[in-house]
Design a protein around this motif. Structure first.
Motif, mmCIF file in Angstrom:
data_model
loop_
_atom_site.group_PDB
_atom_site.id
_atom_site.type_symbol
_atom_site.label_atom_id
_atom_site.label_comp_id
_atom_site.label_asym_id
_atom_site.label_seq_id
_atom_site.Cartn_x
_atom_site.Cartn_y
_atom_site.Cartn_z
ATOM 1 N N GLU A 245 0.890 -1.283 -0.163
ATOM 2 C CA GLU A 245 0.119 -0.131 -0.177
ATOM 3 C C GLU A 245 0.940 1.305 -0.032
ATOM 4 N N ASN A 246 1.997 1.177 0.716
ATOM 5 C CA ASN A 246 2.633 2.464 0.775
ATOM 6 C C ASN A 246 3.543 2.653 -0.425
ATOM 7 N N GLU A 247 4.014 1.513 -0.941
ATOM 8 C CA GLU A 247 4.574 1.791 -2.442
ATOM 9 C C GLU A 247 3.580 2.431 -3.315
ATOM 10 N N GLN A 248 2.441 2.074 -3.478
ATOM 11 C CA GLN A 248 1.649 2.774 -4.413
ATOM 12 C C GLN A 248 1.435 4.200 -3.900
ATOM 13 N N TYR A 249 1.379 4.548 -2.798
ATOM 14 C CA TYR A 249 1.188 5.770 -1.956
ATOM 15 C C TYR A 249 2.485 6.753 -2.413
ATOM 16 N N PHE A 250 3.541 5.934 -2.432
ATOM 17 C CA PHE A 250 4.755 6.880 -2.875
ATOM 18 C C PHE A 250 4.833 7.294 -4.233
ATOM 19 N N TYR A 251 4.458 6.612 -5.031
ATOM 20 C CA TYR A 251 4.421 6.917 -6.549
ATOM 21 C C TYR A 251 3.263 8.129 -6.820
ATOM 22 N N ARG A 252 2.225 8.054 -5.928
ATOM 23 C CA ARG A 252 1.090 9.227 -5.936
ATOM 24 C C ARG A 252 1.721 10.235 -5.346
ATOM 25 N N ARG A 253 2.472 10.293 -4.356
ATOM 26 C CA ARG A 253 2.946 11.246 -3.562
ATOM 27 C C ARG A 253 4.165 12.122 -4.497
ATOM 28 N N PHE A 254 4.981 11.212 -5.242
ATOM 29 C CA PHE A 254 6.007 11.670 -6.025
ATOM 30 C C PHE A 254 5.781 11.386 -7.592
ATOM 31 N N PRO A 255 4.931 11.951 -8.214
ATOM 32 C CA PRO A 255 4.560 11.348 -9.650
ATOM 33 C C PRO A 255 5.858 11.579 -10.434
ATOM 34 N N GLU A 256 6.824 12.615 -10.148
ATOM 35 C CA GLU A 256 7.855 12.421 -10.932
ATOM 36 C C GLU A 256 8.586 10.998 -11.148
ATOM 37 N N PHE A 257 8.190 10.262 -10.271
ATOM 38 C CA PHE A 257 8.974 8.948 -10.328
ATOM 39 C C PHE A 257 8.127 7.857 -10.739
ATOM 40 N N ALA A 258 7.061 8.214 -11.194
ATOM 41 C CA ALA A 258 5.892 7.183 -11.589
ATOM 42 C C ALA A 258 6.448 6.574 -13.042
ATOM 43 N N TYR A 259 7.396 7.162 -13.671
ATOM 44 C CA TYR A 259 7.833 6.336 -14.985
ATOM 45 C C TYR A 259 8.587 4.999 -14.427
ATOM 46 N N VAL A 260 9.097 4.920 -13.288
ATOM 47 C CA VAL A 260 9.591 3.782 -12.670
ATOM 48 C C VAL A 260 8.635 2.763 -12.420
ATOM 49 N N ARG A 261 7.514 2.924 -12.029
ATOM 50 C CA ARG A 261 6.481 1.944 -11.881
ATOM 51 C C ARG A 261 6.041 1.576 -13.248
ATOM 52 N N THR A 262 5.981 2.342 -14.193
ATOM 53 C CA THR A 262 5.542 2.019 -15.580
ATOM 54 C C THR A 262 6.441 1.236 -16.325
ATOM 55 N N GLY A 263 7.831 1.490 -16.206
ATOM 56 C CA GLY A 263 9.002 0.790 -16.664
ATOM 57 C C GLY A 263 8.920 -0.748 -15.972
ATOM 58 N N LEU A 264 8.755 -0.570 -14.882
ATOM 59 C CA LEU A 264 8.670 -2.028 -14.041
ATOM 60 C C LEU A 264 7.900 -3.086 -14.673
ATOM 61 N N ARG A 265 6.529 -2.434 -14.920
ATOM 62 C CA ARG A 265 5.411 -3.257 -15.432
ATOM 63 C C ARG A 265 5.820 -3.705 -16.788
ATOM 64 N N LEU A 266 6.447 -2.844 -17.312
ATOM 65 C CA LEU A 266 6.547 -3.297 -18.810
ATOM 66 C C LEU A 266 7.698 -4.480 -18.917
ATOM 67 N N ILE A 267 8.651 -4.108 -18.148
ATOM 68 C CA ILE A 267 9.773 -5.494 -17.853
ATOM 69 C C ILE A 267 9.138 -6.426 -17.561
ATOM 70 N N ASP A 268 8.063 -6.693 -16.510
ATOM 71 C CA ASP A 268 7.167 -7.885 -16.198
ATOM 72 C C ASP A 268 6.647 -8.374 -17.321
ATOM 73 N N GLN A 269 5.991 -7.695 -18.166
ATOM 74 C CA GLN A 269 5.027 -8.065 -19.389
ATOM 75 C C GLN A 269 6.050 -8.814 -20.395
ATOM 76 N N ILE A 270 7.171 -7.926 -20.597
ATOM 77 C CA ILE A 270 8.009 -8.298 -21.436
ATOM 78 C C ILE A 270 8.571 -10.063 -21.292
ATOM 79 N N ASN A 271 8.952 -10.038 -19.839
ATOM 80 C CA ASN A 271 9.436 -11.396 -19.149
ATOM 81 C C ASN A 271 8.537 -12.407 -18.852
ATOM 82 N N GLY A 272 7.011 -12.177 -18.860
ATOM 83 C CA GLY A 272 6.139 -12.999 -18.753
ATOM 84 C C GLY A 272 5.981 -13.103 -17.013
ATOM 85 N N LEU A 273 6.457 -12.105 -16.427
ATOM 86 C CA LEU A 273 6.263 -12.279 -14.835
ATOM 87 C C LEU A 273 5.148 -11.815 -14.282
#
Length: 273
Positions: A245-273
């Motif tokens: 829950e806090n990880e999600q809040y962090f990216y809402r509190r600091f949207p300038e780092f939201a690209y990290v969450r987007t990139g991590l999800r993309l890497i999961d998709q590419i690797n079938g994770l």
């Protein structure tokens, strides 16, 4: 190549992702060294508290993140349990509020005998720009008279150092025994902030410009730091007792780092994770 050391267990894993992803977004050609271990600490009543290191699945994910962002960078995981047992176990500070992973920054000279210099980042750091010029400037200070450890100034009126972002000239440290003294201080002296104060008391420490370890709310101050350290007036950390829950809040509190969450999800998709 630049060198960067981090020390982590499985609990702060999402912080390791943030540090690596944000760093490699702005900086390339990095040797990452992740200190980790499984360890159990015995309290005064004879009970043990177990800590788990970065697990195999997490290690594989971090390898994929590094290669996705920069094929010239690499990551190495070092089991520091033998170094902890030999150099740090049994300290008068062993029952402090800080995990044993925090102390692993005190054995960098031993665990990395082939590394000449390195940055050290805590797992509650985010990178917002290129720091290669700082790294090169610090790496050039090789003489016996230079300061061995660089750290930002937490309390400018008190001159206290912060060990969350540091540069260490390990060649110089091996010659002048800086970390030998720090380990001795950690083993014998009670401290409120054990590893940090052990370093502070081991010799003169030069201070980085606070752009390389900014501790305050830059959103309110309208400044552009290069490395931010999420502590004190810059909250929250990406991890705490609220977990996911806090990880999600962090990216809402600091949207300038939201690209990290987007990139991590993309890497999961590419690797079938």
């Amino acid at each position: 190549m630049m060198n960067i050391v981090m020390s982590a267990n499985d609990y702060v894993y999402c912080g390791v992702e943030l540090v690596i992803y944000s760093t490699l977004t702005h900086n390339k050609n990095i040797n990452w060294y992740i200190f980790t271990m499984n360890v159990a600490i015995r309290d005064d009543e004879g009970n043990y508290k177990a800590y788990k290191g970065i697990n195999d699945r997490q290690q594989e994910k971090l390898k994929k993140i590094v290669k996705y962002l920069d094929k010239n960078s690499n990551i190495t995981f070092i089991d520091c349990a033998p170094f902890y047992q030999k150099h740090l176990e049994g300290s008068v500070n062993e029952q402090s509020d800080f995990t044993p992973y925090a102390t692993l920054r005190l054995i960098m000279d031993k665990a990395l005998p082939y590394v000449n210099e390195t940055l050290y980042f805590d797992c509650d750091v985010g990178v917002m720009g290129n720091f290669e010029s700082m790294y090169r400037d610090c790496a050039q200070q090789k003489s016996e008279s230079c300061f061995a450890v660089y750290a930002d100034d937490a309390n400018q009126h008190e001159g206290e150092m912060v060990s969350g972002v540091m540069f260490l000239n390990l060649d110089t440290i091996r010659r002048n025994g800086f970390l030998d003294r720090a380990r001795d201080n950690y083993m014998k002296n009670f401290y409120m902030y054990p590893d940090q104060m052990a370093l502070r008391d081991s010799g003169a420490i030069a201070h980085l410009n606070n752009a390389y370890g900014y501790l305050w709310d830059y959103q309110k101050r309208n400044v552009n730091p290069i490395i931010v350290h999420f502590t004190n007036d810059l909250e929250p950390k990406i991890y705490d007792a609220r977990g996911q829950e806090n990880e999600q809040y962090f990216y809402r509190r600091f949207p300038e780092f939201a690209y990290v969450r987007t990139g991590l999800r993309l890497i999961d998709q590419i690797n079938g994770l």
